[in-house]
Write a protein that holds these residues in place. Structure first.
Motif, mmCIF file in Angstrom:
data_model
loop_
_atom_site.group_PDB
_atom_site.id
_atom_site.type_symbol
_atom_site.label_atom_id
_atom_site.label_comp_id
_atom_site.label_asym_id
_atom_site.label_seq_id
_atom_site.Cartn_x
_atom_site.Cartn_y
_atom_site.Cartn_z
ATOM 1 N N PHE A 73 37.043 43.697 38.655
ATOM 2 C CA PHE A 73 37.870 42.512 38.888
ATOM 3 C C PHE A 73 37.026 41.407 39.509
ATOM 4 O O PHE A 73 36.321 41.631 40.498
ATOM 5 C CB PHE A 73 39.029 42.843 39.826
ATOM 6 C CG PHE A 73 40.018 43.831 39.265
ATOM 7 C CD1 PHE A 73 41.213 43.398 38.704
ATOM 8 C CD2 PHE A 73 39.752 45.195 39.291
ATOM 9 C CE1 PHE A 73 42.129 44.299 38.190
ATOM 10 C CE2 PHE A 73 40.663 46.107 38.790
ATOM 11 C CZ PHE A 73 41.856 45.664 38.227
ATOM 12 N N THR A 74 37.099 40.203 38.927
ATOM 13 C CA THR A 74 36.477 39.026 39.532
ATOM 14 C C THR A 74 37.589 38.044 39.902
ATOM 15 O O THR A 74 38.775 38.340 39.745
ATOM 16 C CB THR A 74 35.483 38.372 38.557
ATOM 17 O OG1 THR A 74 36.209 37.858 37.428
ATOM 18 C CG2 THR A 74 34.446 39.379 38.078
ATOM 19 N N HIS A 75 37.213 36.869 40.375
ATOM 20 C CA HIS A 75 38.206 35.877 40.788
ATOM 21 C C HIS A 75 39.064 35.401 39.611
ATOM 22 O O HIS A 75 40.211 34.978 39.796
ATOM 23 C CB HIS A 75 37.524 34.670 41.432
ATOM 24 C CG HIS A 75 36.918 34.976 42.774
ATOM 25 N ND1 HIS A 75 37.681 35.167 43.908
ATOM 26 C CD2 HIS A 75 35.629 35.153 43.150
ATOM 27 C CE1 HIS A 75 36.889 35.443 44.931
ATOM 28 N NE2 HIS A 75 35.632 35.445 44.484
ATOM 29 N N ASN A 94 35.187 46.013 44.079
ATOM 30 C CA ASN A 94 36.239 45.643 43.129
ATOM 31 C C ASN A 94 35.994 46.230 41.734
ATOM 32 O O ASN A 94 36.590 45.773 40.763
ATOM 33 C CB ASN A 94 36.345 44.117 43.029
ATOM 34 C CG ASN A 94 36.771 43.487 44.341
ATOM 35 O OD1 ASN A 94 37.625 44.028 45.041
ATOM 36 N ND2 ASN A 94 36.166 42.367 44.685
ATOM 37 N N THR A 95 35.109 47.198 41.651
ATOM 38 C CA THR A 95 34.808 47.858 40.377
ATOM 39 C C THR A 95 35.304 49.296 40.462
ATOM 40 O O THR A 95 34.798 50.089 41.254
ATOM 41 C CB THR A 95 33.303 47.812 40.071
ATOM 42 O OG1 THR A 95 32.876 46.445 40.003
ATOM 43 C CG2 THR A 95 33.001 48.497 38.748
ATOM 44 N N MET A 133 42.662 49.186 46.028
ATOM 45 C CA MET A 133 42.778 47.871 46.650
ATOM 46 C C MET A 133 41.669 46.956 46.147
ATOM 47 O O MET A 133 40.485 47.293 46.230
ATOM 48 C CB MET A 133 42.716 47.996 48.172
ATOM 49 C CG MET A 133 43.778 48.917 48.765
ATOM 50 S SD MET A 133 45.471 48.498 48.258
ATOM 51 C CE MET A 133 45.610 46.836 48.946
ATOM 52 N N VAL A 134 42.057 45.817 45.613
ATOM 53 C CA VAL A 134 41.121 44.857 45.036
ATOM 54 C C VAL A 134 41.213 43.563 45.829
ATOM 55 O O VAL A 134 42.311 43.077 46.123
ATOM 56 C CB VAL A 134 41.450 44.597 43.552
ATOM 57 C CG1 VAL A 134 40.564 43.504 42.990
ATOM 58 C CG2 VAL A 134 41.307 45.882 42.740
ATOM 59 N N THR A 139 44.050 39.787 48.086
ATOM 60 C CA THR A 139 43.992 41.246 48.087
ATOM 61 C C THR A 139 45.268 41.804 47.468
ATOM 62 O O THR A 139 46.375 41.392 47.836
ATOM 63 C CB THR A 139 43.833 41.783 49.521
ATOM 64 O OG1 THR A 139 42.600 41.280 50.061
ATOM 65 C CG2 THR A 139 43.773 43.299 49.533
ATOM 66 N N PHE A 140 45.106 42.728 46.536
ATOM 67 C CA PHE A 140 46.267 43.312 45.869
ATOM 68 C C PHE A 140 45.936 44.752 45.459
ATOM 69 O O PHE A 140 44.769 45.172 45.454
ATOM 70 C CB PHE A 140 46.676 42.489 44.644
ATOM 71 C CG PHE A 140 45.571 42.260 43.644
ATOM 72 C CD1 PHE A 140 45.405 43.105 42.546
ATOM 73 C CD2 PHE A 140 44.689 41.195 43.810
ATOM 74 C CE1 PHE A 140 44.387 42.900 41.637
ATOM 75 C CE2 PHE A 140 43.655 40.978 42.891
ATOM 76 C CZ PHE A 140 43.511 41.834 41.808
#
Length: 434
Positions: A73-75, A94-95, A133-134, A139-140
């Motif tokens: 996940f990126t922005h 985030n990976t 958690m990302v 944060t989600f």
């Protein structure tokens, strides 16, 4: 009455003739049902082509027949497969990978904490389930089935690009020890990717289909599935066209990554011995890890390889590159991993004991997963059973090939094949050696 029968017979003959001519001279219809192998470390998608009766494992844009089970996940975006893997070093938190270990599984808080300790990303407990958690611009939490859905969507798009038609239906494989909840959550992942699942098939049964064992006279089939991170051994009993899983055992912390780690530790120590300092920079360790993976693959085909890696070692000369060179032999690789290789036979012995079967009564031993290419592993299995395992199918693609055959059957593809039916074994439990 005789005239009516004659007319009916002529009509049937005309239909058969039209069908034959259509099969001979008209292009076969595009397959509309795909077969999906959502693996722990790699995923693949395949189709059964009507008319020619052949399976095609669909390649990505770079010609690769499988994609890493990685989502980053990126922005602004969600990247799946190789795109996600390329971001893993710079975006480790985030990976997400190994999501299949968590999908649909019910955890106690302490069990989840122990299981998630080895990952760089954060795994949270939510009422018995795992969530990832990302943190990007906010944060989600994302579920394991959502991670699976991004990989399945990537493969669906690969299939649609290759076939030139929309793909809305699939057959998907799962480990034989998945319970009803895990199977339902895997179906949910496919639904999130916009696909309707026509059937869920066990991975060992799919592998047996890839080897054509659903069509030949065999009774007892042992499937050794050794991938990047897990070992699964299944004993199947074939009764007509039906498969009963008699016993399962495995080790969910044994696979190709562990063999790589042993070789990486050896190589890091050789760097220290040669230059007086170990590699400490992240990019140096990553280059060594990639070189070790390549060396392992090459050692399946040749007795030795030369490992060459440019390193930024802290040797007192700022900015200088040091070319590390080290010969690696198959003998050394086998010596470093000898105890791990021997562990492969533990679940084999267990499934035979639980299935109340002597090793001489096993008709076919089939290999699944890239790590079964390692010559020493094949030799160990052959010595144990007193005969060579069946290696007629690419072990990396055995499961997806079988799933694609089942997808073709579900889609009514011609020529029709014998479908593999699975007999549920409600009392089956998997013995784990991890």
């Amino acid at each position: 009455m005789a005239g009516e029968m004659s007319i009916l017979g002529s009509a049937i003959l005309a239909l058969l003739l039209a069908g034959y001519l259509g099969q001979q001279y008209l292009p076969p219809p595009k397959p509309r049902v795909i077969g999906l192998d959502l693996g722990t470390t790699f995923c693949s998608v395949g189709v059964f082509h009507p008319g020619v009766g052949e399976v095609e494992v669909i390649e990505d844009e770079e010609g690769r027949k499988s994609i890493p089970s990685v989502v980053s996940f990126t922005h602004t975006e969600v990247h799946a497969g190789y795109e996600g893997q390329e971001l893993s070093d710079g975006n480790p938190h985030n990976t997400i990978y190994d999501a299949k270990r968590f999908i649909g599984k019910v955890f106690e808080p302490e069990d989840l904490e122990r299981e998630s300790a080895r990952y760089p990303f954060k795994v949270a407990y939510n009422n018995g389930s795992a969530e990832f958690m990302v943190s990007t611009n906010q944060t989600f939490a994302v579920s394991p089935e959502f991670i699976g859905s991004r990989l399945l969507l990537k493969m669906r798009r690969m299939a649609e690009s290759r076939l030139g038609v929309p793909v809305l239906k699939a057959v998907i494989s799962v480990p034989a020890d998945f319970d009803e909840r895990q199977r339902n959550y895997t179906i949910r992942a496919a639904n999130l990717a916009g696909m309707d699942v026509l059937r869920v098939i066990n991975e060992p049964t799919a592998a047996a289909m890839a080897y054509g064992l659903h069509k030949v006279d065999v009774s007892n089939v042992l499937v050794v599935d050794l991938g990047g991170g897990t070992l699964d051994v299944s004993l199947l009993n074939k009764q007509g066209g039906m498969f009963l899983t008699r016993a399962m055992a495995g080790n969910n912390k044994l696979g190709g990554q562990d063999f790589n780690q042993r070789l990486l530790q050896h190589v890091v120590e050789r760097v220290r011995q040669q230059y007086g300092v170990p590699p400490t920079r992240k990019e140096d360790v990553q280059l060594l890890r990639q070189a070790v993976e390549a060396a392992k693959l090459n050692l399946t085909l040749q007795p030795s390889v030369l490992l060459q890696v440019p390193l930024h070692l802290e040797t007192g000369v700022p900015g200088s590159l040091t070319l590390f060179r080290e010969p690696i032999t198959r003998e050394l690789f086998e010596e470093l991993n000898a105890d791990l290789f021997r562990k492969i036979l533990d679940p084999v012995r267990t499934v035979l004991a639980e299935g109340q079967l002597a090793k001489e009564e096993v008709d076919e031993v089939v290999l699944v997963g890239g790590s079964t290419r390692i010559p020493c592993i094949r030799r160990l299995i052959a010595q144990f059973f007193g005969k060579d395992p069946n290696t007629s199918v690419d072990p990396d693609l055995a499961v997806v090939t079988g799933v694609a055959i089942q997808a073709g059957i579900m889609g009514g593809s011609w020529p029709l094949q014998v479908s593999a039916l699975e007999i549920p074994n409600r009392h089956l439990r998997k013995t784990n050696f991890s």
